[in-house]
Scaffold this motif. Sequence first.
Motif, PDB file in Angstrom:
ATOM      1  N   LYS A   1      -6.313  -8.986  -3.937  1.00 26.41           N
ATOM      2  CA  LYS A   1      -4.933  -8.971  -4.413  1.00 26.41           C
ATOM      3  C   LYS A   1      -4.866  -9.245  -5.916  1.00 26.41           C
ATOM      4  O   LYS A   1      -5.821  -9.742  -6.530  1.00 26.41           O
ATOM      5  CB  LYS A   1      -4.116 -10.038  -3.672  1.00 26.41           C
ATOM      6  CG  LYS A   1      -4.050  -9.847  -2.169  1.00 26.41           C
ATOM      7  CD  LYS A   1      -3.245 -10.949  -1.514  1.00 26.41           C
ATOM      8  CE  LYS A   1      -3.170 -10.763  -0.002  1.00 26.41           C
ATOM      9  NZ  LYS A   1      -2.391 -11.848   0.656  1.00 26.41           N
TER      10      LYS A   1
ATOM     11  N   PHE B   1      -4.407   2.299  -3.534  1.00 24.52           N
ATOM     12  CA  PHE B   1      -3.540   1.395  -2.779  1.00 24.52           C
ATOM     13  C   PHE B   1      -3.775   1.512  -1.273  1.00 24.52           C
ATOM     14  O   PHE B   1      -3.623   0.529  -0.542  1.00 24.52           O
ATOM     15  CB  PHE B   1      -2.080   1.662  -3.125  1.00 24.52           C
ATOM     16  CG  PHE B   1      -1.782   1.469  -4.595  1.00 24.52           C
ATOM     17  CD1 PHE B   1      -2.431   0.483  -5.318  1.00 24.52           C
ATOM     18  CD2 PHE B   1      -0.882   2.280  -5.247  1.00 24.52           C
ATOM     19  CE1 PHE B   1      -2.186   0.303  -6.674  1.00 24.52           C
ATOM     20  CE2 PHE B   1      -0.622   2.111  -6.604  1.00 24.52           C
ATOM     21  CZ  PHE B   1      -1.278   1.125  -7.318  1.00 24.52           C
ATOM     22  N   GLN B   2      -4.170   2.700  -0.817  1.00 20.67           N
ATOM     23  CA  GLN B   2      -4.508   2.844   0.596  1.00 20.67           C
ATOM     24  C   GLN B   2      -5.782   2.051   0.925  1.00 20.67           C
ATOM     25  O   GLN B   2      -5.870   1.415   1.973  1.00 20.67           O
ATOM     26  CB  GLN B   2      -4.716   4.331   0.947  1.00 20.67           C
ATOM     27  CG  GLN B   2      -3.477   5.197   0.784  1.00 20.67           C
ATOM     28  CD  GLN B   2      -2.292   4.702   1.577  1.00 20.67           C
ATOM     29  OE1 GLN B   2      -2.418   4.363   2.745  1.00 20.67           O
ATOM     30  NE2 GLN B   2      -1.130   4.642   0.946  1.00 20.67           N
TER      31      GLN B   2
ATOM     32  N   SER C   1       0.814  -1.218   0.000  1.00 22.50           N
ATOM     33  CA  SER C   1       0.000   0.000   0.000  1.00 22.50           C
ATOM     34  C   SER C   1       0.848   1.269   0.000  1.00 22.50           C
ATOM     35  O   SER C   1       0.339   2.361  -0.267  1.00 22.50           O
ATOM     36  CB  SER C   1      -0.932   0.010   1.214  1.00 22.50           C
ATOM     37  OG  SER C   1      -0.182  -0.011   2.428  1.00 22.50           O
ATOM     38  N   GLN C   2       2.149   1.145   0.293  1.00 23.86           N
ATOM     39  CA  GLN C   2       3.011   2.325   0.412  1.00 23.86           C
ATOM     40  C   GLN C   2       4.035   2.471  -0.711  1.00 23.86           C
ATOM     41  O   GLN C   2       4.668   3.518  -0.836  1.00 23.86           O
ATOM     42  CB  GLN C   2       3.758   2.292   1.756  1.00 23.86           C
ATOM     43  CG  GLN C   2       2.858   2.328   2.973  1.00 23.86           C
ATOM     44  CD  GLN C   2       3.646   2.257   4.271  1.00 23.86           C
ATOM     45  OE1 GLN C   2       4.805   2.646   4.324  1.00 23.86           O
ATOM     46  NE2 GLN C   2       3.014   1.751   5.317  1.00 23.86           N
TER      47      GLN C   2
ATOM     48  N   HIS D   1       1.932  -4.010  -9.014  1.00 24.87           N
ATOM     49  CA  HIS D   1       0.494  -3.805  -9.217  1.00 24.87           C
ATOM     50  C   HIS D   1       0.011  -4.406 -10.538  1.00 24.87           C
ATOM     51  O   HIS D   1      -1.122  -4.197 -10.945  1.00 24.87           O
ATOM     52  CB  HIS D   1       0.178  -2.307  -9.176  1.00 24.87           C
ATOM     53  CG  HIS D   1       0.711  -1.637  -7.954  1.00 24.87           C
ATOM     54  ND1 HIS D   1       1.665  -0.633  -7.989  1.00 24.87           N
ATOM     55  CD2 HIS D   1       0.452  -1.849  -6.639  1.00 24.87           C
ATOM     56  CE1 HIS D   1       1.972  -0.263  -6.754  1.00 24.87           C
ATOM     57  NE2 HIS D   1       1.252  -0.976  -5.924  1.00 24.87           N
TER      58      HIS D   1
ATOM     59  N   ASN E   1      -2.348   6.173  -5.648  1.00 20.63           N
ATOM     60  CA  ASN E   1      -2.068   6.024  -4.224  1.00 20.63           C
ATOM     61  C   ASN E   1      -3.340   5.876  -3.401  1.00 20.63           C
ATOM     62  O   ASN E   1      -3.368   5.118  -2.416  1.00 20.63           O
ATOM     63  CB  ASN E   1      -1.262   7.223  -3.726  1.00 20.63           C
ATOM     64  CG  ASN E   1      -0.646   6.964  -2.374  1.00 20.63           C
ATOM     65  OD1 ASN E   1      -0.010   5.942  -2.162  1.00 20.63           O
ATOM     66  ND2 ASN E   1      -0.833   7.882  -1.442  1.00 20.63           N
TER      67      ASN E   1
ATOM     68  N   LEU F   1      -6.887  -0.617  -0.806  1.00 19.58           N
ATOM     69  CA  LEU F   1      -6.579  -2.043  -0.928  1.00 19.58           C
ATOM     70  C   LEU F   1      -5.809  -2.551   0.282  1.00 19.58           C
ATOM     71  O   LEU F   1      -5.827  -3.750   0.579  1.00 19.58           O
ATOM     72  CB  LEU F   1      -5.766  -2.304  -2.206  1.00 19.58           C
ATOM     73  CG  LEU F   1      -6.511  -2.087  -3.530  1.00 19.58           C
ATOM     74  CD1 LEU F   1      -5.576  -2.334  -4.708  1.00 19.58           C
ATOM     75  CD2 LEU F   1      -7.743  -2.977  -3.634  1.00 19.58           C
ATOM     76  N   GLY F   2      -5.131  -1.618   0.980  1.00 18.24           N
ATOM     77  CA  GLY F   2      -4.433  -2.020   2.192  1.00 18.24           C
ATOM     78  C   GLY F   2      -5.376  -2.396   3.317  1.00 18.24           C
ATOM     79  O   GLY F   2      -4.974  -3.052   4.287  1.00 18.24           O
ATOM     80  N   ASN F   3      -6.663  -2.021   3.181  1.00 17.27           N
ATOM     81  CA  ASN F   3      -7.656  -2.297   4.227  1.00 17.27           C
ATOM     82  C   ASN F   3      -8.646  -3.388   3.850  1.00 17.27           C
ATOM     83  O   ASN F   3      -9.493  -3.763   4.668  1.00 17.27           O
ATOM     84  CB  ASN F   3      -8.436  -1.012   4.554  1.00 17.27           C
ATOM     85  CG  ASN F   3      -7.537   0.061   5.131  1.00 17.27           C
ATOM     86  OD1 ASN F   3      -6.669  -0.223   5.942  1.00 17.27           O
ATOM     87  ND2 ASN F   3      -7.741   1.301   4.707  1.00 17.27           N
TER      88      ASN F   3
END
Length: 223
Positions: free
Chosen positions: A173, A164-165, A90-91, A123, A161, A167-169
């Motif tokens: 995938k 991706f933030q 995510s970063q 990605h 970005n 998808l981090g939660n």
Amino acid sequence: MNDLNFLRLIFELGGSFQNVNNIDLAVKANVSKASISDRTQHLAKLGLVKYTKYYGTKLTKKGLNAVIPLIQQHSLLEIWLFEKLDIPLSQVYEKATQLCERPDPLVIERLNIYLDYPKTCPHGNIIPINCPIPEFSEETLLSKQSNSDKTWKIINFSEDNYLFQILGNIDIKLGDQIQILNINDYDHSMVVLNLRNNIKQILPKNITKMIRVDKVTAMEKSV
């Protein structure tokens, strides 16, 4: 941001093969629509983009050639950060952007050697020069698919970005196989079933339009 990084945003929105509208650019760059108009007119005078009123902006051959080294370096940095430095997925986009003000041929060469000339970033997006640039149709977006018994495989995520933030939660995938269970007529959000973890999730349209999918074949289903 400098002109090269602005060209990178246009490329990431598909500007190498289609027109990108000012609204999408404004959202991605986090600036006003008026600022986008000024920048695209400036780049058009330099011959780096072609702007068509009501249709948007597309990279010229000169613009594409100028930005390809930056795209390549950015993607290689993402792989290095994710695979070698164990930075969370995510970063990696934001951190690669911070490290990638201008392309450096020596950095690109050494990263390619170190990473063995990878063809895609974490990605799922291709790395220019290492791989030919594809032309995706809008029909490959998850947002364009309908509620049916088809199974779809996630083939890449837009370089964004904000995405991706999110998808981090949630547990979605690259490579996941999903089925669309329902589409809300009001806001076009989707309820999808992820076959990897058997979890149902609601995805808003601003997320589904940044995910590209491909139909899963019978052979892939059986594996």
